[in-house]
Design an enzyme around this catalytic site. Structure first.
Site, PDB file in Angstrom:
ATOM      1  N   ARG A  84       0.857  -1.187   0.000  1.00 12.43           N
ATOM      2  CA  ARG A  84       0.000   0.000   0.000  1.00 12.43           C
ATOM      3  C   ARG A  84       0.893   1.236   0.000  1.00 12.43           C
ATOM      4  O   ARG A  84       1.711   1.400   0.907  1.00 12.43           O
ATOM      5  CB  ARG A  84      -0.895  -0.032   1.253  1.00 12.43           C
ATOM      6  CG  ARG A  84      -1.743   1.188   1.419  1.00 12.43           C
ATOM      7  CD  ARG A  84      -2.758   1.044   2.563  1.00 12.43           C
ATOM      8  NE  ARG A  84      -3.513   2.274   2.652  1.00 12.43           N
ATOM      9  CZ  ARG A  84      -3.415   3.162   3.644  1.00 12.43           C
ATOM     10  NH1 ARG A  84      -2.617   2.935   4.665  1.00 12.43           N
ATOM     11  NH2 ARG A  84      -4.120   4.265   3.618  1.00 12.43           N
ATOM     12  N   HIS A 128      -2.448  11.151   1.053  1.00 11.33           N
ATOM     13  CA  HIS A 128      -1.810  10.925   2.355  1.00 11.33           C
ATOM     14  C   HIS A 128      -1.095  12.226   2.740  1.00 11.33           C
ATOM     15  O   HIS A 128       0.124  12.282   2.843  1.00 11.33           O
ATOM     16  CB  HIS A 128      -0.856   9.737   2.280  1.00 11.33           C
ATOM     17  CG  HIS A 128      -0.496   9.150   3.618  1.00 11.33           C
ATOM     18  ND1 HIS A 128      -0.640   7.820   3.926  1.00 11.33           N
ATOM     19  CD2 HIS A 128       0.017   9.723   4.732  1.00 11.33           C
ATOM     20  CE1 HIS A 128      -0.225   7.597   5.164  1.00 11.33           C
ATOM     21  NE2 HIS A 128       0.187   8.739   5.681  1.00 11.33           N
ATOM     22  N   GLU A 173      -6.665   8.773   6.864  1.00 10.12           N
ATOM     23  CA  GLU A 173      -6.784   9.382   8.191  1.00 10.12           C
ATOM     24  C   GLU A 173      -7.260  10.838   8.133  1.00 10.12           C
ATOM     25  O   GLU A 173      -6.503  11.766   8.488  1.00 10.12           O
ATOM     26  CB  GLU A 173      -5.456   9.286   8.948  1.00 10.12           C
ATOM     27  CG  GLU A 173      -4.975   7.857   9.159  1.00 10.12           C
ATOM     28  CD  GLU A 173      -3.690   7.757   9.974  1.00 10.12           C
ATOM     29  OE1 GLU A 173      -3.104   8.803  10.319  1.00 10.12           O
ATOM     30  OE2 GLU A 173      -3.275   6.629  10.281  1.00 10.12           O
ATOM     31  N   ASN A 300      -6.751   2.172  10.268  1.00  9.24           N
ATOM     32  CA  ASN A 300      -5.395   2.267  10.825  1.00  9.24           C
ATOM     33  C   ASN A 300      -5.534   2.230  12.345  1.00  9.24           C
ATOM     34  O   ASN A 300      -6.291   3.020  12.921  1.00  9.24           O
ATOM     35  CB  ASN A 300      -4.732   3.571  10.401  1.00  9.24           C
ATOM     36  CG  ASN A 300      -4.527   3.639   8.889  1.00  9.24           C
ATOM     37  OD1 ASN A 300      -4.769   2.670   8.171  1.00  9.24           O
ATOM     38  ND2 ASN A 300      -4.088   4.791   8.407  1.00  9.24           N
ATOM     39  N   TYR A 302      -3.383   1.941  16.113  1.00 11.86           N
ATOM     40  CA  TYR A 302      -2.113   1.963  16.839  1.00 11.86           C
ATOM     41  C   TYR A 302      -2.244   1.793  18.348  1.00 11.86           C
ATOM     42  O   TYR A 302      -1.359   1.260  18.989  1.00 11.86           O
ATOM     43  CB  TYR A 302      -1.363   3.277  16.558  1.00 11.86           C
ATOM     44  CG  TYR A 302      -0.821   3.343  15.147  1.00 11.86           C
ATOM     45  CD1 TYR A 302       0.421   2.809  14.834  1.00 11.86           C
ATOM     46  CD2 TYR A 302      -1.576   3.905  14.117  1.00 11.86           C
ATOM     47  CE1 TYR A 302       0.920   2.837  13.540  1.00 11.86           C
ATOM     48  CE2 TYR A 302      -1.087   3.942  12.810  1.00 11.86           C
ATOM     49  CZ  TYR A 302       0.164   3.399  12.529  1.00 11.86           C
ATOM     50  OH  TYR A 302       0.643   3.423  11.245  1.00 11.86           O
ATOM     51  N   GLU A 375      -2.975   0.047   8.380  1.00 13.76           N
ATOM     52  CA  GLU A 375      -1.733   0.441   9.051  1.00 13.76           C
ATOM     53  C   GLU A 375      -1.760  -0.107  10.460  1.00 13.76           C
ATOM     54  O   GLU A 375      -2.775   0.011  11.159  1.00 13.76           O
ATOM     55  CB  GLU A 375      -1.604   1.969   9.174  1.00 13.76           C
ATOM     56  CG  GLU A 375      -1.182   2.692   7.940  1.00 13.76           C
ATOM     57  CD  GLU A 375      -0.978   4.189   8.205  1.00 13.76           C
ATOM     58  OE1 GLU A 375      -0.646   4.567   9.353  1.00 13.76           O
ATOM     59  OE2 GLU A 375      -1.169   4.960   7.262  1.00 13.76           O
TER      60      GLU A 375
HETATM   61  O1  IFM Z   1       3.582   7.618   9.827  1.00 12.37           O
HETATM   62  C1  IFM Z   1       2.220   7.713  10.108  1.00 12.37           C
HETATM   63  C2  IFM Z   1       1.410   7.565   8.843  1.00 12.37           C
HETATM   64  O2  IFM Z   1       1.774   8.501   7.887  1.00 12.37           O
HETATM   65  C3  IFM Z   1      -0.066   7.738   9.135  1.00 12.37           C
HETATM   66  N1  IFM Z   1      -0.478   6.887  10.219  1.00 12.37           N
HETATM   67  C4  IFM Z   1       0.308   6.858  11.398  1.00 12.37           C
HETATM   68  C5  IFM Z   1       1.779   6.650  11.064  1.00 12.37           C
HETATM   69  C6  IFM Z   1       2.623   6.629  12.343  1.00 12.37           C
HETATM   70  O3  IFM Z   1       2.515   7.852  12.999  1.00 12.37           O
END
Ligand code: IFM
Length: 473
Positions: A84, A128, A173, A300, A302, A375
């Site tokens: 991606r 992006h 995002e 995404n 985290y 992500e």
């Molecule tokens: O690096 C970023 C990415 O560009 C978008 N999502 C989170 C990642 C980590 O911060």
């Protein structure tokens, strides 16, 4: 079951599951003045004093623009099934309007052909965060026209690559692009105008919908989705104030985007929180455009936020990944308390079960569409040995635990069809510059040498096996 049998147990993923890694244009390409590329808001922002750690920029980044063939070969060696990446809008349309820059499109055509030649499925992200500077000068995302321009650009890229790329995501995002870009000012263009950030969020979503419609009108068969960054959100306690803080954060971070995309409305409680900033947000017909059925939703993930509503509560720097700069979730309403879990090099709490929770929540609360983890990954303070090799058990454990969470979510009914590790390569981590390394592959910045880390070798083996081993989560 014996211990040996448990160890040997295969946690298989569904047939056709996409095993991938992700990057984005500005973070890796470099070559900002080559091939007719125009300026983006990040080129400008990175030059403003104090905005990026050490005054770094991505003029060179990891030089992927020149090294893409080697990078694709590296992906093939790791056995990636999918990659991606994002297309740089100013590389394709230097000022964001009008004629396309053929040399820009040709770069992506060559990249796609290289990927296909190696049997790697290209997944294209159209935006992006690298808005052409000329469009920011004309008002940026708070200006409605930017959404229309985005649709034209998306159609141009889709027209050029749609014959060979099946999987597309529109905007990456939108929360970050809107609230970090226009409320807290931590990201380009660095504006601190919270009410305009709400408009920006709406126009990013509108841009998604208009782009999808334009692409669908061109050709059938493309799989198109929006991409949201979702968090698991927990109140610190069951007190009314903490529950309300969790509602606010979940509302602004998750539901504002999910409800718009998947239900065609903004959540009433979030609109009430936003007050005047949300008045007259959507014009007639906008919500229908935004919520046109997608082929998939890209998520995404985290971390988890643990929040408190205690007035003036302490804000743990570790637990508050970003200051939204927005008055609606400011410190009089919310503090990011944290839960004491271990953190990554970004200070983000590690909670793999939050990913399972997020996937099941989306699957359960919204119309059922295929989901993709587009992500997921972690920065740590890597140390390379003399040969450039990095032993990174924390990153490997992070990815493994999150893949287990994906497996568990699938078992509990989430229609998850793919997983993309962030990131393939160490790269330019926005306002953090090059200090934060998310890559599966180490990049030695002075020489641009690439060396797969231990986590990359583990991921390659996992892909080869088609799943994990050991007990289920
Ligand atoms: O690096 C970023 C990415 O560009 C978008 N999502 C989170 C990642 C980590 O911060």
């Amino acid at each position: 079951m014996t211990t040996q049998q448990t160890q040997d147990q295969q946690l298989r993923f569904p047939e056709g599951f996409a095993w991938g890694a992700a990057t984005s244009a500005y973070q890796i390409e470099g070559a900002v003045s080559e091939g007719g590329r125009g300026r983006s808001i990040w080129d400008t922002f990175a030059r403003l004093p104090g905005r990026v750690v050490n005054g770094e920029n991505a003029d060179v980044a990891v030089d992927h623009y020149h090294r893409y063939r080697d990078d694709v070969r590296l992906m093939a060696r790791l056995g990636l099934g999918a990659y991606r990446f994002s297309v740089s809008w100013p590389r394709v349309q230097p000022d964001g309007v009008g004629a396309v820059n053929q040399r820009g499109l040709d770069f992506y055509r060559r990249l796609v052909d290289e990927l296909l030649g190696q049997g790697i499925d290209p997944w294209v992200t159209l935006y992006h965060w690298d808005l052409p500077q000329a469009l920011e000068d004309a008002g940026g995302w708070p200006a409605r026209d930017t959404a229309l321009r985005f649709a034209d650009y998306a159609a141009a890229v889709h027209d050029a690559l749609g014959d060979r790329v099946r999987n597309w995501s529109t905007v990456n995002e939108p929360w970050c692009a809107a609230f970090l870009g226009y409320a807290s000012g931590e990201h380009a263009p660095g504006r601190r105008e919270p009410a305009r950030a709400v408009l920006a969020a709406h126009h990013l979503l509108l841009g998604h919908g208009l782009a999808m419609a334009a692409m669908r009108a061109q050709r059938a068969g493309s799989r198109i989705g929006g991409c949201v960054n979702l968090y698991a959100v927990s109140p610190l306690t069951r007190s009314a104030a903490d529950l309300d803080a969790a509602r606010r954060i979940d509302g602004l971070q998750n539901r504002l985007f999910l409800d718009a995309l998947l239900r065609g409305e903004y959540p009433a409680d979030v609109l009430a929180d936003l007050g005047e900033a949300a008045e007259g947000l959507a014009e007639t017909g906008d919500m229908g455009v935004i919520s046109a059925p997608m082929d998939m939703l890209l998520i995404n993930y985290y971390s988890r936020f643990t929040v408190s509503g205690a007035p003036g509560g302490a804000v743990s720097a570790a637990a508050a990944p970003t200051d939204t700069g927005s008055p609606w979730v400011g410190s009089e309403h919310v503090s990011f308390a944290g839960s004491g879990r271990p953190v990554t090099g970004m200070g983000w709490e590690i909670d793999h079960d939050g990913l399972r929770e997020v996937l099941l929540r989306v699957a359960g609360d919204y119309p059922r569409i295929p989901l993709v983890v587009s992500e997921n990954g972690a920065a740590f303070d890597d140390v390379a040995d003399a040969g450039g090799f990095v032993r990174d058990p924390e990153r490997r454990d992070y990815i493994e635990a999150h893949l287990r969470a994906c497996h568990a979510a699938i078992g509990q009914g989430a229609p998850l069809v793919g997983y993309f590790a962030w990131s393939l390569l160490d790269n330019f981590e926005w306002a953090w510059g090059y200090g934060k390394r998310f890559g599966l592959v180490r990049v030695d910045y002075p020489t641009q040498r690439r060396v797969p880390k231990e986590s990359a070798l583990w991921y390659a083996e996992t892909i080869r096996r088609g799943g994990l081993t050991g007990p289920a989560q």
